[in-house]
Design a protein around this motif. Structure first.
Motif, short mmCIF file in Angstrom:
data_model
loop_
_atom_site.label_atom_id
_atom_site.label_comp_id
_atom_site.label_asym_id
_atom_site.label_seq_id
_atom_site.Cartn_x
_atom_site.Cartn_y
_atom_site.Cartn_z
N ASP A 62 -53.60 -44.56 46.24
CA ASP A 62 -54.37 -43.95 45.15
C ASP A 62 -55.84 -44.33 45.24
O ASP A 62 -56.73 -43.48 45.07
N ILE A 63 -56.10 -45.60 45.52
CA ILE A 63 -57.48 -46.09 45.63
C ILE A 63 -58.16 -45.49 46.85
O ILE A 63 -59.28 -44.96 46.77
N LEU A 64 -57.48 -45.55 48.00
CA LEU A 64 -58.09 -45.06 49.24
C LEU A 64 -58.37 -43.56 49.21
O LEU A 64 -59.32 -43.09 49.83
N LYS A 65 -57.56 -42.81 48.47
CA LYS A 65 -57.81 -41.37 48.32
C LYS A 65 -58.92 -41.08 47.30
O LYS A 65 -59.30 -39.93 47.12
N GLY A 66 -59.39 -42.13 46.61
CA GLY A 66 -60.44 -41.93 45.60
C GLY A 66 -59.93 -41.29 44.33
O GLY A 66 -60.68 -40.65 43.61
N GLN A 67 -58.63 -41.49 44.03
CA GLN A 67 -58.01 -40.82 42.88
C GLN A 67 -57.69 -41.76 41.73
O GLN A 67 -57.25 -41.31 40.68
N MET A 68 -57.91 -43.07 41.91
CA MET A 68 -57.62 -44.03 40.85
C MET A 68 -58.88 -44.36 40.08
O MET A 68 -59.94 -44.57 40.66
#
Length: 181
Positions: A62-68
């Motif tokens: 979630d963090i790495l995709k920039g979605q968190m």
């Protein structure tokens, strides 16, 4: 999706929640918040999350995709949530009212136990709506565990309409939608 770093919302208790995108350095704190939340949920008979989901790898992605995103109070993480356009096959069971419009799905809304019962969940949803309106997103979709009365009350009081049901690993979930733009 652009994020207005520092978007702020205040609730009736004068709590100020400030939004920012999560970065990989937040992962350990986020994992601990989820573990604490799972313990509180289990203590209250809400067996929605566990060590299988959401696990550290899910949260890392979630963090790495920039979605968190994080809602912070006094520089402490008060809430965590994920925004994207990803959804499970079970979402086909939804009688979505805004099928042709733009939408975002809210996943894994989690309120840090030290900030629970202070309106942080509602403030988080208000921040999400504020941010997505700026992006001209028409509606928000989400699912909520049928045996989580706190989440159901939060979404229904915030104007989300139940549009269907889905069966996931832990049981029955309700599908919700809200027009925001």
């Amino acid at each position: 999706m652009k994020v207005s770093q520092g978007d702020v919302v205040r609730n009736h208790m004068s709590i100020e929640l400030i939004l920012r995108k999560a970065v990989i350095q937040d992962l350990n704190n986020v994992v601990e918040i989820f573990k604490s939340t799972i313990r509180v949920m289990d203590d209250n008979g809400i067996n929605q999350w566990d060590n299988v989901y959401p696990d550290e790898e899910v949260l890392r992605k979630d963090i790495l995709k920039g979605q968190m995103f994080l809602g912070k109070i006094d520089d402490r993480i008060a809430s965590v949530f994920v925004l994207n356009q990803e959804y499970n096959e079970e979402y086909k069971n939804g009688n979505w009212k805004y099928k042709n419009g733009s939408f975002i799905v809210v996943h894994r809304l989690c309120v840090n136990p030290i900030f629970q019962n202070q309106g942080v969940g509602k403030c988080s949803m208000m921040l999400i709506e504020k941010m997505l309106k700026k992006e001209n997103i028409e509606s928000i979709r989400l699912d909520a565990f049928s045996l989580n009365p706190v989440a159901l009350k939060l979404y229904e009081r915030s104007g989300y309409v139940r549009v269907g049901k889905a069966n996931f690993r832990k049981g029955l979930f309700y599908l919700y939608e809200k027009k925001i733009y």
